[in-house]
Design a protein around this motif. Structure first.
Motif, PDB file in Angstrom:
ATOM      1  N   GLU B 188       0.858  -1.181   0.000  1.00 19.83           N
ATOM      2  CA  GLU B 188       0.000   0.000   0.000  1.00 19.83           C
ATOM      3  C   GLU B 188       0.889   1.223   0.000  1.00 19.83           C
ATOM      4  OE1 GLU B 188      -2.925   0.061   3.141  1.00 19.83           O
ATOM      5  OE2 GLU B 188      -3.628  -1.947   2.600  1.00 19.83           O
ATOM      6  N   GLY B 189       0.519   2.200  -0.800  1.00 19.79           N
ATOM      7  CA  GLY B 189       1.348   3.396  -0.874  1.00 19.79           C
ATOM      8  C   GLY B 189       0.516   4.628  -1.121  1.00 19.79           C
ATOM      9  N   PRO B 190       1.189   5.754  -1.239  1.00 14.31           N
ATOM     10  CA  PRO B 190       0.474   7.019  -1.445  1.00 14.31           C
ATOM     11  C   PRO B 190      -0.424   6.964  -2.680  1.00 14.31           C
ATOM     12  CG  PRO B 190       2.826   7.397  -1.099  1.00 14.31           C
ATOM     13  CD  PRO B 190       2.649   5.934  -1.214  1.00 14.31           C
ATOM     14  N   GLN B 191      -0.027   6.148  -3.696  1.00 14.55           N
ATOM     15  CA  GLN B 191      -0.860   6.052  -4.899  1.00 14.55           C
ATOM     16  C   GLN B 191      -1.868   4.913  -4.829  1.00 14.55           C
ATOM     17  OE1 GLN B 191       2.719   6.900  -6.145  1.00 14.55           O
ATOM     18  NE2 GLN B 191       1.818   8.925  -5.856  1.00 14.55           N
ATOM     19  N   GLY B 192      -2.039   4.330  -3.652  1.00 10.97           N
ATOM     20  CA  GLY B 192      -2.987   3.243  -3.520  1.00 10.97           C
ATOM     21  C   GLY B 192      -2.281   1.902  -3.390  1.00 10.97           C
ATOM     22  N   GLY B 193      -3.057   0.823  -3.597  1.00  2.54           N
ATOM     23  CA  GLY B 193      -2.496  -0.507  -3.397  1.00  2.54           C
ATOM     24  C   GLY B 193      -1.981  -1.107  -4.688  1.00  2.54           C
ATOM     25  N   ARG B 194      -1.000  -1.986  -4.587  1.00  4.62           N
ATOM     26  CA  ARG B 194      -0.555  -2.749  -5.746  1.00  4.62           C
ATOM     27  C   ARG B 194       0.016  -4.060  -5.227  1.00  4.62           C
ATOM     28  NH1 ARG B 194       5.362  -1.967  -7.595  1.00  4.62           N
ATOM     29  NH2 ARG B 194       6.343  -0.952  -5.824  1.00  4.62           N
ATOM     30  N   SER B 195       0.253  -4.979  -6.129  1.00  3.18           N
ATOM     31  CA  SER B 195       0.923  -6.205  -5.711  1.00  3.18           C
ATOM     32  C   SER B 195       1.869  -6.623  -6.826  1.00  3.18           C
ATOM     33  CB  SER B 195      -0.096  -7.311  -5.420  1.00  3.18           C
ATOM     34  OG  SER B 195      -0.853  -7.584  -6.565  1.00  3.18           O
ATOM     35  N   MET B 196       2.881  -7.396  -6.466  1.00  2.00           N
ATOM     36  CA  MET B 196       3.822  -7.866  -7.484  1.00  2.00           C
ATOM     37  C   MET B 196       4.397  -9.188  -7.026  1.00  2.00           C
ATOM     38  SD  MET B 196       7.186  -5.490  -6.974  1.00  2.00           S
ATOM     39  CE  MET B 196       7.769  -4.960  -5.375  1.00  2.00           C
ATOM     40  N   PRO B 197       4.966  -9.954  -7.967  1.00  2.00           N
ATOM     41  CA  PRO B 197       5.619 -11.195  -7.544  1.00  2.00           C
ATOM     42  C   PRO B 197       6.697 -10.876  -6.518  1.00  2.00           C
ATOM     43  CG  PRO B 197       5.460 -11.093  -9.941  1.00  2.00           C
ATOM     44  CD  PRO B 197       5.037  -9.750  -9.421  1.00  2.00           C
ATOM     45  N   PHE B 198       6.774 -11.679  -5.466  1.00  2.00           N
ATOM     46  CA  PHE B 198       7.798 -11.433  -4.448  1.00  2.00           C
ATOM     47  C   PHE B 198       9.182 -11.418  -5.083  1.00  2.00           C
ATOM     48  CE2 PHE B 198      10.918 -12.859  -1.336  1.00  2.00           C
ATOM     49  CZ  PHE B 198      10.763 -11.853  -0.396  1.00  2.00           C
ATOM     50  N   ALA B 199       9.348 -12.214  -6.134  1.00  2.00           N
ATOM     51  CA  ALA B 199      10.649 -12.298  -6.807  1.00  2.00           C
ATOM     52  C   ALA B 199      11.113 -10.966  -7.374  1.00  2.00           C
ATOM     53  CB  ALA B 199      10.581 -13.342  -7.923  1.00  2.00           C
ATOM     54  N   GLU B 200      10.188 -10.004  -7.504  1.00  2.00           N
ATOM     55  CA  GLU B 200      10.565  -8.689  -8.046  1.00  2.00           C
ATOM     56  C   GLU B 200      10.805  -7.644  -6.971  1.00  2.00           C
ATOM     57  OE1 GLU B 200       7.539  -7.669 -10.905  1.00  2.00           O
ATOM     58  OE2 GLU B 200       7.864  -9.543 -12.010  1.00  2.00           O
ATOM     59  N   LEU B 201      10.716  -8.046  -5.695  1.00  2.00           N
ATOM     60  CA  LEU B 201      10.874  -7.059  -4.613  1.00  2.00           C
ATOM     61  C   LEU B 201      12.332  -6.630  -4.441  1.00  2.00           C
ATOM     62  CD1 LEU B 201       9.659  -5.464  -2.226  1.00  2.00           C
ATOM     63  CD2 LEU B 201      10.077  -7.475  -0.798  1.00  2.00           C
ATOM     64  N   HIS B 202      13.253  -7.587  -4.506  1.00  2.00           N
ATOM     65  CA  HIS B 202      14.660  -7.247  -4.257  1.00  2.00           C
ATOM     66  C   HIS B 202      15.411  -7.014  -5.569  1.00  2.00           C
ATOM     67  CE1 HIS B 202      13.497  -9.166  -0.455  1.00  2.00           C
ATOM     68  NE2 HIS B 202      14.423  -8.392   0.092  1.00  2.00           N
ATOM     69  N   ARG B 203      16.407  -6.161  -5.508  1.00  2.00           N
ATOM     70  CA  ARG B 203      17.255  -5.866  -6.662  1.00  2.00           C
ATOM     71  C   ARG B 203      18.643  -6.473  -6.474  1.00  2.00           C
ATOM     72  NH1 ARG B 203      19.532  -1.659  -7.223  1.00  2.00           N
ATOM     73  NH2 ARG B 203      19.617  -1.283  -9.454  1.00  2.00           N
ATOM     74  N   ALA B 204      19.272  -6.857  -7.557  1.00  2.00           N
ATOM     75  CA  ALA B 204      20.696  -7.184  -7.508  1.00  2.00           C
ATOM     76  C   ALA B 204      21.445  -5.854  -7.425  1.00  2.00           C
ATOM     77  CB  ALA B 204      21.095  -7.964  -8.748  1.00  2.00           C
ATOM     78  N   PRO B 205      22.669  -5.853  -6.880  1.00  2.00           N
ATOM     79  CA  PRO B 205      23.337  -4.568  -6.623  1.00  2.00           C
ATOM     80  C   PRO B 205      23.653  -3.769  -7.888  1.00  2.00           C
ATOM     81  CG  PRO B 205      24.826  -6.417  -6.201  1.00  2.00           C
ATOM     82  CD  PRO B 205      23.455  -6.995  -6.392  1.00  2.00           C
ATOM     83  N   GLY B 206      24.103  -4.438  -8.959  1.00  2.00           N
ATOM     84  CA  GLY B 206      24.490  -3.698 -10.167  1.00  2.00           C
ATOM     85  C   GLY B 206      25.398  -2.547  -9.811  1.00  2.00           C
TER      86      GLY B 206
END
Ligand code: FAD
Ligand code: SF4
Ligand code: FES
Ligand code: FES
Lengths: 192, 339
Positions: B188-206
């Motif tokens: 939930e955020g200022p623009q409302g709710g959303r959802s995504m695959p958990f696999a997309e939550l973390h980033r590789a460092p790059g």
């Protein structure tokens, strides 16, 4: 390649690190001190009004402000278990709990275990009977954690006790006697 | 610790209005951060690594965001559920064992009583240079400053997903279990709710190790959905560490298996302790699909999983440790008796 030496964290290094911060961060205004907040902490069945800086942990509130020095500060980083107290009956680490966040919860420390007549809690008695300590520094945390361990139903076997007590380190390695004390106290606690 | 203001959140809407930064920028002195169990946040504030000027305690939302719900679709875990609560839940243990195991093998009983699921997946690396501000060179804490671990103590550092800017391993356990079960994260955020695959939550460092997640400013994790599936019951978490209990993973594997006799109908694999972010080993999964599962085929899949591993001296043993951990997890999952 020689690894850089691991320095002392905190005080000694802070100056150097500050100097290395990017300008954007260094240019931030100096942090503001915040006025003390008034809280009422319920500890061992009694209400204690205290005025504290928001940074004060529950452990420092107990030890430095309320003269309840039973909970010990071993690491102050959540690693040793010496500061274990019960919060609403669950064992937690007082060093990683803000005093402000503990308001509205029932806190039990080692000082609150004995009965009004001074009779020891079965776990305290078992630690005495089984010689479950040497220097005693970790002991208040061990006893609070052991009570939680039994109440959670995680003291079913010596292996179970070892696993679920692994958050309490003992530098004197009194571990075998601690396990024996918990095994002995468990039926006493269930009777009481 | 630096001074900060402490506030309790009265309701979720207030939390969104007031949270300008979720968790992305580790080092910058963000004005506000949300406080859940505090076991990562307060620790890193004491060490002067994280420097919020205001803490918003979101635990008052526990009544709304702390529930565990199971139905025909699957499992919904509120972000404020505590680790111990989920690890001890009878239904989670029976229907999604890898989730309960990953939590029960993490941290200590006290920490599991305090820490929340939302905070858990956002915990920070244990890289000792990140945690010690007396080291100037840490791109994650101090962007652009270099990486002291590349030529330093890196025995516990990652071999998968690294970059020349950061090789810190993702330390948590639960994230691998969520990933292996194809969980979805609700936000939930200022623009409302959303959802995504958990696999997309973390980033590789790059080239930006300081940006660790894809959360946007002000966003709050509210729940994890874990779909039901034939693989969920035959799922297992194996964690190998320096001591038997109460230590971060040197290597871990979360696996979920759907078997047809001794053939693999489907398998999901996520690896921990070896990668810069929770790591799904899709190529290893493909290598096992349709195969007879035995030690040899498991080892072949493990070879594939670590094909691209890059080591940095002290962690030269990681790929082999990781392979053996994965083989053990696969064979243990195969032997599980499913009711
Ligand atoms: C000694 C020690 C040993 C440990 N061992 C292990 C281990 O073996 N395995 C393991 O997995 N973990 C381990 N941990 C880490 C521990 O599990 C995490 O610190 C804990 O899960 C974090 O949860 P929390 O609720 O305390 O988070 P907090 O410290 O309150 O928050 C962590 C971060 O997440 C953000 N945040 C919290 N909740 C939300 C939300 N809902 N939405 C958006 N942002 C949020 C905060 O702003 C902060 O940036 C260990 C920790 C310690 C201190
Ligand atoms: S590995 Fe990453 S976290 Fe550790 S010193 Fe290098 S940049 Fe910092
Ligand atoms: S003082 Fe709290 S865990 Fe060591
Ligand atoms: S009795 Fe000395 S540390 Fe435990």
């Amino acid at each position: 390649m020689t690894p850089p030496p691991l320095g002392r964290r905190g005080l000694f290094g802070a100056g150097a690190a500050m100097a290395a911060l990017p300008d954007a961060i260094a240019a931030q205004p100096a942090p503001q001190e915040h006025p003390a907040m008034t809280h009422t902490l319920r500890i061992n069945g009694r209400a204690h009004p205290v005025a504290l800086d928001p940074r004060v942990t529950l452990l420092d509130a107990l030890r430095e402000h309320l003269a309840l020095t039973g909970a010990k500060k071993g690491c102050d980083q959540g690693q040793c278990g010496a500061c274990t107290v019960l919060l609403d009956g669950r064992r937690v680490l007082a060093c990683l709990t803000l005093a402000a966040a503990a308001e509205g919860h029932e806190i039990t420390t080692i000082e609150g275990l004995a009965g009004p007549d001074g009779a020891l809690h079965p776990m305290q008695q078992a630690f005495l009977d089984h010689d479950a300590y040497q220097c005693g520094y970790c002991t208040p945390g061990q006893i609070m954690s052991a009570i939680g361990c039994v109440q959670e139903g995680h003291a079913e076997s010596p292996e179970d006790i070892r696993e679920y007590m692994s958050g309490n380190l003992c530098r004197c390695a009194a571990y075998p006697n601690i396990v024996a004390a918990i095994e002995a106290a468990k039926p006493q606690m269930q009777k009481a | 610790m630096r001074p900060f203001a402490y506030e309790r959140v009265p309701d979720p809407a207030a939390a969104q209005r007031a949270v300008p930064v979720g968790s992305s920028s580790a080092a910058a002195p963000v004005p506000t951060m949300v406080l859940a169990g505090g076991t990562t946040l307060l620790d890193l504030m004491k060490l002067d690594v994280l420097r919020p000027e205001r803490l918003l305690d979101i635990r008052p939302l526990e009544s709304r965001l702390g529930a565990i719900r199971l139905d025909g679709q699957g499992l919904r875990l509120g972000a404020l559920a505590r680790m111990a609560q989920v690890a001890d839940d009878v239904e989670v243990r029976r229907e999604f064992p890898v989730l309960a195991e990953s939590l029960a093998l993490a941290a200590s009983a006290q920490l599991r009583n305090m820490a929340t699921l939302g905070g858990n997946v956002l915990q920070r690396t244990r890289c000792s240079y990140y945690r010690d501000v007396s080291y100037a060179a840490c791109n994650k804490r101090n962007p652009g400053s270099g990486c002291a671990a590349l030529d330093g103590y890196n025995r516990l550092h990652a071999v998968l997903g690294t970059s020349e800017h950061c090789i810190a391993s993702y330390p948590g356990d639960f994230a691998q279990a969520l990933m292996a079960l194809d969980a979805v994260v609700e936000i939930e955020g200022p623009q409302g709710g959303r959802s995504m695959p958990f696999a997309e939550l973390h980033r590789a460092p790059g080239d930006r190790p300081d940006i660790e997640t894809t959360l946007r400013p002000g966003e709050l994790i509210t729940a994890f959905q874990v779909p039901a599936g034939p693989w969920a019951k035959r799922s297992r978490y194996v964690k190998v560490r320096d001591r038997q209990s109460y230590a971060f993973a040197a290597a871990s594997a979360a696996v979920a298996l759907d078997l047809d006799g001794d053939r693999v109908r489907g398998v999901r694999i996520a690896l921990g302790g070896v990668a810069t972010r929770p790591w799904r080993a899709t190529d290893a999964e493909a290598a096992l699909a349709g195969q007879r599962l035995d030690e040899a085929s498991a080892m072949r899949a493990a070879e594939v999983a670590f094909r691209d591993a890059r080591t940095h001296g002290e962690n030269d043993d990681k790929p082999e440790l990781g392979r053996r951990t994965l083989v053990r997890a696969l064979l243990e999952a195969q032997r599980m008796e499913i009711a």
